[in-house]
Design an enzyme around this catalytic site. Sequence first.
Site, PDB file in Angstrom:
ATOM      1  N   CYS A  72      30.441  34.305  -2.111  1.00 42.80           N
ATOM      2  CA  CYS A  72      30.451  32.909  -1.673  1.00 42.80           C
ATOM      3  C   CYS A  72      29.931  32.027  -2.811  1.00 42.80           C
ATOM      4  O   CYS A  72      29.438  32.516  -3.828  1.00 42.80           O
ATOM      5  CB  CYS A  72      29.596  32.734  -0.419  1.00 42.80           C
ATOM      6  N   CYS A  96      25.427  24.984  -2.592  1.00 37.01           N
ATOM      7  CA  CYS A  96      25.283  25.176  -1.154  1.00 37.01           C
ATOM      8  C   CYS A  96      23.836  24.983  -0.731  1.00 37.01           C
ATOM      9  O   CYS A  96      22.926  25.661  -1.233  1.00 37.01           O
ATOM     10  CB  CYS A  96      25.765  26.564  -0.737  1.00 37.01           C
ATOM     11  N   ARG A 108      36.971  20.421   1.263  1.00 42.64           N
ATOM     12  CA  ARG A 108      37.776  21.612   1.543  1.00 42.64           C
ATOM     13  C   ARG A 108      39.163  21.160   1.989  1.00 42.64           C
ATOM     14  O   ARG A 108      39.294  20.343   2.908  1.00 42.64           O
ATOM     15  CB  ARG A 108      37.119  22.451   2.627  1.00 42.64           C
ATOM     16  N   ARG A 132      39.323  25.827  12.442  1.00 40.43           N
ATOM     17  CA  ARG A 132      39.402  25.674  10.993  1.00 40.43           C
ATOM     18  C   ARG A 132      40.782  26.097  10.475  1.00 40.43           C
ATOM     19  O   ARG A 132      41.717  26.302  11.235  1.00 40.43           O
ATOM     20  CB  ARG A 132      38.305  26.516  10.335  1.00 40.43           C
ATOM     21  N   LYS A 142      32.116  26.010  15.103  1.00 42.69           N
ATOM     22  CA  LYS A 142      33.388  26.229  14.405  1.00 42.69           C
ATOM     23  C   LYS A 142      34.168  27.366  15.050  1.00 42.69           C
ATOM     24  O   LYS A 142      33.598  28.256  15.690  1.00 42.69           O
ATOM     25  CB  LYS A 142      33.124  26.526  12.934  1.00 42.69           C
ATOM     26  N   LYS A 154      37.587  30.095  14.256  1.00 43.43           N
ATOM     27  CA  LYS A 154      38.409  30.626  13.178  1.00 43.43           C
ATOM     28  C   LYS A 154      39.511  31.529  13.716  1.00 43.43           C
ATOM     29  O   LYS A 154      39.255  32.398  14.554  1.00 43.43           O
ATOM     30  CB  LYS A 154      37.537  31.401  12.183  1.00 43.43           C
ATOM     31  N   CYS A 206      23.230  33.734   1.714  1.00 42.19           N
ATOM     32  CA  CYS A 206      22.457  33.623   2.952  1.00 42.19           C
ATOM     33  C   CYS A 206      23.162  34.438   4.023  1.00 42.19           C
ATOM     34  O   CYS A 206      24.288  34.907   3.826  1.00 42.19           O
ATOM     35  CB  CYS A 206      22.312  32.158   3.367  1.00 42.19           C
ATOM     36  N   CYS A 228      29.609  33.794   4.848  1.00 46.56           N
ATOM     37  CA  CYS A 228      30.910  33.220   4.485  1.00 46.56           C
ATOM     38  C   CYS A 228      31.779  34.184   3.684  1.00 46.56           C
ATOM     39  O   CYS A 228      33.003  34.097   3.736  1.00 46.56           O
ATOM     40  CB  CYS A 228      30.706  31.924   3.703  1.00 46.56           C
TER      41      CYS A 228
END
Length: 572
Positions: A428, A434, A74, A143, A207, A209, A473, A477
Amino acid sequence: MSEKKLSANEGIKTRSNYLRGTIAEGLSDLSTGSMSEDDQQLLKFHGTYQQDDRDLRNDRRKHRLEKAYSFMIRIRVPGGVATPHQWLETDRMAEQFANGTIKLTTRQAFQFHGIIKTNLKRTIKEINQCAMDTVAACGDVNRNVMCNPNPYLSSVHAEVLKAAQDISAHLTPQTRAYHEIWLDGEKIESTEEEQEPIYGKTYLPRKFKITIAVPPSNDVDIFANCLSFIAIVENDKLVGYNVAVGGGMGSTHGNEATYPRLADVIGFCTPEQIVDVSEKVVLVQRDFGDRTDRKHSRFKYTVDDHGPDWILAKLNEYLGYELGPVRPYEFKDNGDRFGWVEDEFGNFHYTLFVEGGRVLDTPAFPMRTGLREIAKIHDGDFRLTANQNLIIANVSAKKRSEVEALLEKYGMHRSHERSALRLASIACVALPTCGLALAEAERYLPEVITDLEQELENAGLRHDSITIRMTGCPNGCGRPFISEIGFVGRGPDRYNLYLGGGHAGQRLSKLYRQDINASEIRSLLAPIFQRYAKERNAGEHFGDFVIRAGYVAATVQGADFHKNIKEEALKV
């Protein structure tokens, strides 16, 4: 009462020597295409995930071969702005090292898929050579920082972009490990222990954001992020930002202690304070976030555990001054403006629809080639949107005709002549790469939309924008829990269906049907579309209608997400 045991990842970080681990040694091991389990966790901080092609698993197992391992990389693009040169280099690397495609993410970043271990270091090194990087694109750190790619008042864009870039630079981990491992940086021997001035030795619990939005567009979905800033513009001048904390999308099937949450708007800061506020919010999460249970470690749970008022008081304490009162603002939508737009400076911006954010060439639609040719002559920049689309931005008047000619040559001049539903879609990556995906998303949502388009046509709704999102899932995302229609994978060809999210991303959705087969989607939604077309009020959005019509109850806030679900929703 004994203290709770820290999560395993905390130990990995502590032992890692500031994210080094044994990554360098693992890259040199040519006996396998994978890395050790601990190093896989550390690699995320460097911007890469180990994956494998799940389409090939069974066949390789039969032949007693290890999984078809590869890596996703990424690339951080703070504010989502890239130069034509950076686009060309990204395109080259996608062909040379990855699977020949570029994924535009929902966080304004580039992703490569299918990079084998022997090409991993070279790819990251060449990304840095074109003035981009992958550090902190993943991992328990801040991120990629997002901002409005094309505000209605374009003069504000330069200011919010600089703010996004300043925040990103300030919150980037300081460890020398990234340069040592990937860029052949010199290993500095010192008797003084290395320091991470903001994060410390164990970084954040999970994480983090950050986004910046310029009303009336909420295209970066500020309510779905840990920390967001809402630009307040008065008399065409940016006067500051409202501060929003505690948003997040992820949850876990069957675990009601996990849920998506909307951010709370708690105060106001000046443009000069935005970096300081960002740092201090991160410090609050560093010091008070849950490090024992990774399912409860996101900042949204810290905010819920202590309350927004406590967070504000603690933030003011860390700042040494108080945030101002929240100022008025209004969001009207969270979509992109497609086609050509002229700004107040006489420059032009063309927003291109990119289904699923996947830039690739097909025989019928050679988009990647077309964008490469445009990048060769473009005198502006490229902007990635949070909806996985692309803006060919700051096109000068003299260059517009050349860009238009290339758009037409490669069939991109009509990319946005689609149903409003398709234009408002996000998916996603999900399968096959994934490792968390339970069901398809990017490969399947276009087919679902094709089915639904016929029903929308029958109901006369082809041009009515309804946000629709699908994820493989419940980690969310693609931000499905704030869309008007959301599909969340439960297993092969099976999804939870959520309805009632806010059209501007300002309200969470509610479970409408649990664990449905993919074949049921059209028949479930068709009668709702018909009723919406006949019974909606003037200007009423689909998400508002399904609540008023009683299909689902409104979800007020995250803790309410699993409540007031109708009995029929849970029948399987």
